[in-house]
Structure formats: structure tokens, C-alpha cells
Design a protein around this motif. Structure first.
Motif, PDB file in Angstrom:
ATOM      1  N   PRO A  22       0.812  -1.208   0.000  1.00 18.89           N
ATOM      2  CA  PRO A  22       0.000   0.000   0.000  1.00 18.89           C
ATOM      3  C   PRO A  22       0.852   1.268   0.000  1.00 18.89           C
ATOM      4  O   PRO A  22       0.474   2.265  -0.615  1.00 18.89           O
ATOM      5  N   ALA A  23       2.008   1.233   0.665  1.00 18.08           N
ATOM      6  CA  ALA A  23       2.887   2.412   0.671  1.00 18.08           C
ATOM      7  C   ALA A  23       3.327   2.746  -0.747  1.00 18.08           C
ATOM      8  O   ALA A  23       3.326   3.913  -1.154  1.00 18.08           O
ATOM      9  N   ILE A  24       3.674   1.734  -1.519  1.00 18.70           N
ATOM     10  CA  ILE A  24       4.109   1.945  -2.904  1.00 18.70           C
ATOM     11  C   ILE A  24       2.942   2.424  -3.772  1.00 18.70           C
ATOM     12  O   ILE A  24       3.096   3.353  -4.576  1.00 18.70           O
ATOM     13  N   ILE A  25       1.788   1.807  -3.605  1.00 15.93           N
ATOM     14  CA  ILE A  25       0.617   2.192  -4.399  1.00 15.93           C
ATOM     15  C   ILE A  25       0.237   3.647  -4.114  1.00 15.93           C
ATOM     16  O   ILE A  25       0.022   4.445  -5.037  1.00 15.93           O
ATOM     17  N   PHE A  26       0.164   4.003  -2.828  1.00 16.56           N
ATOM     18  CA  PHE A  26      -0.196   5.377  -2.495  1.00 16.56           C
ATOM     19  C   PHE A  26       0.915   6.350  -2.883  1.00 16.56           C
ATOM     20  O   PHE A  26       0.638   7.500  -3.228  1.00 16.56           O
ATOM     21  N   TYR A  30       0.416   9.494  -5.245  1.00 16.41           N
ATOM     22  CA  TYR A  30       0.870  10.832  -4.866  1.00 16.41           C
ATOM     23  C   TYR A  30       1.644  11.493  -6.004  1.00 16.41           C
ATOM     24  O   TYR A  30       1.435  12.671  -6.300  1.00 16.41           O
ATOM     25  N   PHE A  31       2.554  10.764  -6.637  1.00  9.23           N
ATOM     26  CA  PHE A  31       3.348  11.362  -7.707  1.00  9.23           C
ATOM     27  C   PHE A  31       2.484  11.784  -8.885  1.00  9.23           C
ATOM     28  O   PHE A  31       2.824  12.705  -9.612  1.00  9.23           O
ATOM     29  N   LYS A  32       1.341  11.130  -9.055  1.00  7.96           N
ATOM     30  CA  LYS A  32       0.406  11.521 -10.112  1.00  7.96           C
ATOM     31  C   LYS A  32      -0.432  12.724  -9.694  1.00  7.96           C
ATOM     32  O   LYS A  32      -0.691  13.613 -10.484  1.00  7.96           O
ATOM     33  N   SER A  33      -0.839  12.767  -8.416  1.00  6.78           N
ATOM     34  CA  SER A  33      -1.819  13.768  -7.980  1.00  6.78           C
ATOM     35  C   SER A  33      -1.223  14.922  -7.172  1.00  6.78           C
ATOM     36  O   SER A  33      -1.827  15.978  -7.095  1.00  6.78           O
ATOM     37  N   LYS A  34      -0.085  14.697  -6.511  1.00  5.67           N
ATOM     38  CA  LYS A  34       0.515  15.679  -5.599  1.00  5.67           C
ATOM     39  C   LYS A  34      -0.443  16.054  -4.468  1.00  5.67           C
ATOM     40  O   LYS A  34      -0.429  17.158  -3.947  1.00  5.67           O
ATOM     41  N   ASN A  35      -1.279  15.104  -4.047  1.00  9.61           N
ATOM     42  CA  ASN A  35      -2.244  15.321  -2.979  1.00  9.61           C
ATOM     43  C   ASN A  35      -1.600  14.961  -1.641  1.00  9.61           C
ATOM     44  O   ASN A  35      -1.092  13.853  -1.468  1.00  9.61           O
ATOM     45  N   THR A  36      -1.651  15.889  -0.693  1.00 11.60           N
ATOM     46  CA  THR A  36      -0.993  15.698   0.600  1.00 11.60           C
ATOM     47  C   THR A  36      -1.583  14.532   1.394  1.00 11.60           C
ATOM     48  O   THR A  36      -0.853  13.807   2.065  1.00 11.60           O
ATOM     49  N   THR A  37      -2.892  14.343   1.320  1.00  5.70           N
ATOM     50  CA  THR A  37      -3.529  13.233   2.039  1.00  5.70           C
ATOM     51  C   THR A  37      -2.984  11.892   1.560  1.00  5.70           C
ATOM     52  O   THR A  37      -2.723  10.992   2.366  1.00  5.70           O
ATOM     53  N   ILE A  38      -2.788  11.766   0.272  1.00  4.75           N
ATOM     54  CA  ILE A  38      -2.254  10.527  -0.292  1.00  4.75           C
ATOM     55  C   ILE A  38      -0.802  10.335   0.158  1.00  4.75           C
ATOM     56  O   ILE A  38      -0.392   9.226   0.507  1.00  4.75           O
ATOM     57  N   ILE A  43       3.208   7.492   3.584  1.00  2.00           N
ATOM     58  CA  ILE A  43       4.235   7.556   4.629  1.00  2.00           C
ATOM     59  C   ILE A  43       3.820   6.741   5.852  1.00  2.00           C
ATOM     60  O   ILE A  43       4.635   6.025   6.439  1.00  2.00           O
ATOM     61  N   LEU A  44       2.541   6.840   6.238  1.00  2.00           N
ATOM     62  CA  LEU A  44       2.076   6.075   7.397  1.00  2.00           C
ATOM     63  C   LEU A  44       2.145   4.571   7.148  1.00  2.00           C
ATOM     64  O   LEU A  44       2.490   3.807   8.054  1.00  2.00           O
ATOM     65  N   TRP A  45       1.831   4.127   5.935  1.00  2.00           N
ATOM     66  CA  TRP A  45       1.965   2.697   5.614  1.00  2.00           C
ATOM     67  C   TRP A  45       3.435   2.279   5.679  1.00  2.00           C
ATOM     68  O   TRP A  45       3.766   1.198   6.162  1.00  2.00           O
ATOM     69  N   LEU A  46       4.319   3.131   5.196  1.00  2.00           N
ATOM     70  CA  LEU A  46       5.756   2.831   5.266  1.00  2.00           C
ATOM     71  C   LEU A  46       6.216   2.750   6.724  1.00  2.00           C
ATOM     72  O   LEU A  46       6.924   1.813   7.104  1.00  2.00           O
ATOM     73  N   LEU A  47       5.804   3.710   7.530  1.00  2.00           N
ATOM     74  CA  LEU A  47       6.174   3.685   8.951  1.00  2.00           C
ATOM     75  C   LEU A  47       5.593   2.469   9.656  1.00  2.00           C
ATOM     76  O   LEU A  47       6.251   1.865  10.509  1.00  2.00           O
ATOM     77  N   LEU A  81      -7.828   6.186   6.377  1.00  2.00           N
ATOM     78  CA  LEU A  81      -6.962   6.980   5.502  1.00  2.00           C
ATOM     79  C   LEU A  81      -6.788   6.318   4.137  1.00  2.00           C
ATOM     80  O   LEU A  81      -6.746   7.004   3.119  1.00  2.00           O
ATOM     81  N   SER A  82      -6.697   5.009   4.117  1.00  2.00           N
ATOM     82  CA  SER A  82      -6.515   4.294   2.855  1.00  2.00           C
ATOM     83  C   SER A  82      -7.734   4.438   1.949  1.00  2.00           C
ATOM     84  O   SER A  82      -7.591   4.627   0.734  1.00  2.00           O
ATOM     85  N   VAL A  83      -8.920   4.359   2.525  1.00  2.00           N
ATOM     86  CA  VAL A  83     -10.142   4.518   1.722  1.00  2.00           C
ATOM     87  C   VAL A  83     -10.194   5.930   1.140  1.00  2.00           C
ATOM     88  O   VAL A  83     -10.485   6.109  -0.048  1.00  2.00           O
ATOM     89  N   ILE A  84      -9.898   6.929   1.969  1.00  2.00           N
ATOM     90  CA  ILE A  84      -9.907   8.315   1.494  1.00  2.00           C
ATOM     91  C   ILE A  84      -8.858   8.515   0.403  1.00  2.00           C
ATOM     92  O   ILE A  84      -9.133   9.085  -0.653  1.00  2.00           O
ATOM     93  N   ALA A  85      -7.635   8.042   0.647  1.00  2.00           N
ATOM     94  CA  ALA A  85      -6.550   8.206  -0.318  1.00  2.00           C
ATOM     95  C   ALA A  85      -6.834   7.450  -1.605  1.00  2.00           C
ATOM     96  O   ALA A  85      -6.527   7.934  -2.698  1.00  2.00           O
ATOM     97  N   LEU A  86      -7.419   6.270  -1.485  1.00  2.00           N
ATOM     98  CA  LEU A  86      -7.763   5.500  -2.679  1.00  2.00           C
ATOM     99  C   LEU A  86      -8.808   6.244  -3.509  1.00  2.00           C
ATOM    100  O   LEU A  86      -8.684   6.344  -4.737  1.00  2.00           O
TER     101      LEU A  86
END
Length: 98
Positions: A22-26, A30-38, A43-47, A81-86
Motif C-alpha cells: 500500500p505504501a508503494i501504491i499510495f 501521490y506522484f500523479k496527484s501531488k495530494n498531501t492526504t495521499i 508515509i504512514l503505511w511505510l512507517l 486513511l486508505s479509503v480516502i486516499a484510494l
């Protein structure tokens, strides 16, 4: 909710590296959207993946580590957060390029 927590625990506790997916997917969203929530979600999935690996190696847990009360707030927060980011990531992908 209990079944969901058991499923997530059964998946990520013995295999913390799976939380990198999920960290990689989000991160890609992010790189596509530049959305801070994503970005925060990625980052939280990575942590969480790092934390779970440290837990598995018994670095952050000394002694009895079977009672994982710490995951009660973590899993619901990651899920919401994942549902919102997705949603935000898919919404951005559906936008026509300008």
C-alpha cells in the motif's frame, strides 16, 4: 470490525513487508496527484511496515509480544486513511489530462 482486525493482523504481523505494497501504491498515486492526504497515507503505511518489522524482530517489544493492543488504533486509522486516499487517487486518475 473484529474480523477485519483479525484479517489485517494475520496478514501484516507475520509478513510486515506486505505493508510496503500500500505504501508503494499510495506513493505512485501521490506522484500523479501531488495530494498531501495521499502522501501522508503512503508515509504512514511505510512507517507501519517498519514498526511491524521492528516488532517482529523484538526490537520494540521486549518480552510478551502476543497481545497487540497497539494495533487497535493503528488499523482503523490506516483503513480510513486508505479509503480516502484510494478515492482521491482514483478520482485524480479519472480526470482528463489538461
Amino acid at each position: 470490525m473484529s474480523n477485519t482486525l483479525q484479517f489485517l493482523g494475520g496478514l501484516f504481523i507475520p509478513h510486515p513487508y506486505l505493508a510496503l505494497l500500500p505504501a508503494i501504491i499510495f506513493g505512485a498515486f501521490y506522484f500523479k496527484s501531488k495530494n498531501t492526504t495521499i502522501l501522508v497515507t503512503a508515509i504512514l503505511w511505510l512507517l507501519y511496515a517498519i514498526y511491524e518489522e521492528l516488532h517482529l524482530l523484538r526490537i520494540v517489544c521486549s518480552g510478551e509480544c502476543n497481545m497487540r493492543i497497539d494495533l487497535l488504533p493503528i488499523y482503523p486509522a490506516l483503513a480510513v486513511l486508505s479509503v480516502i486516499a484510494l478515492f482521491l487517487g482514483i478520482k485524480n486518475l479519472a480526470k482528463p489530462n489538461s
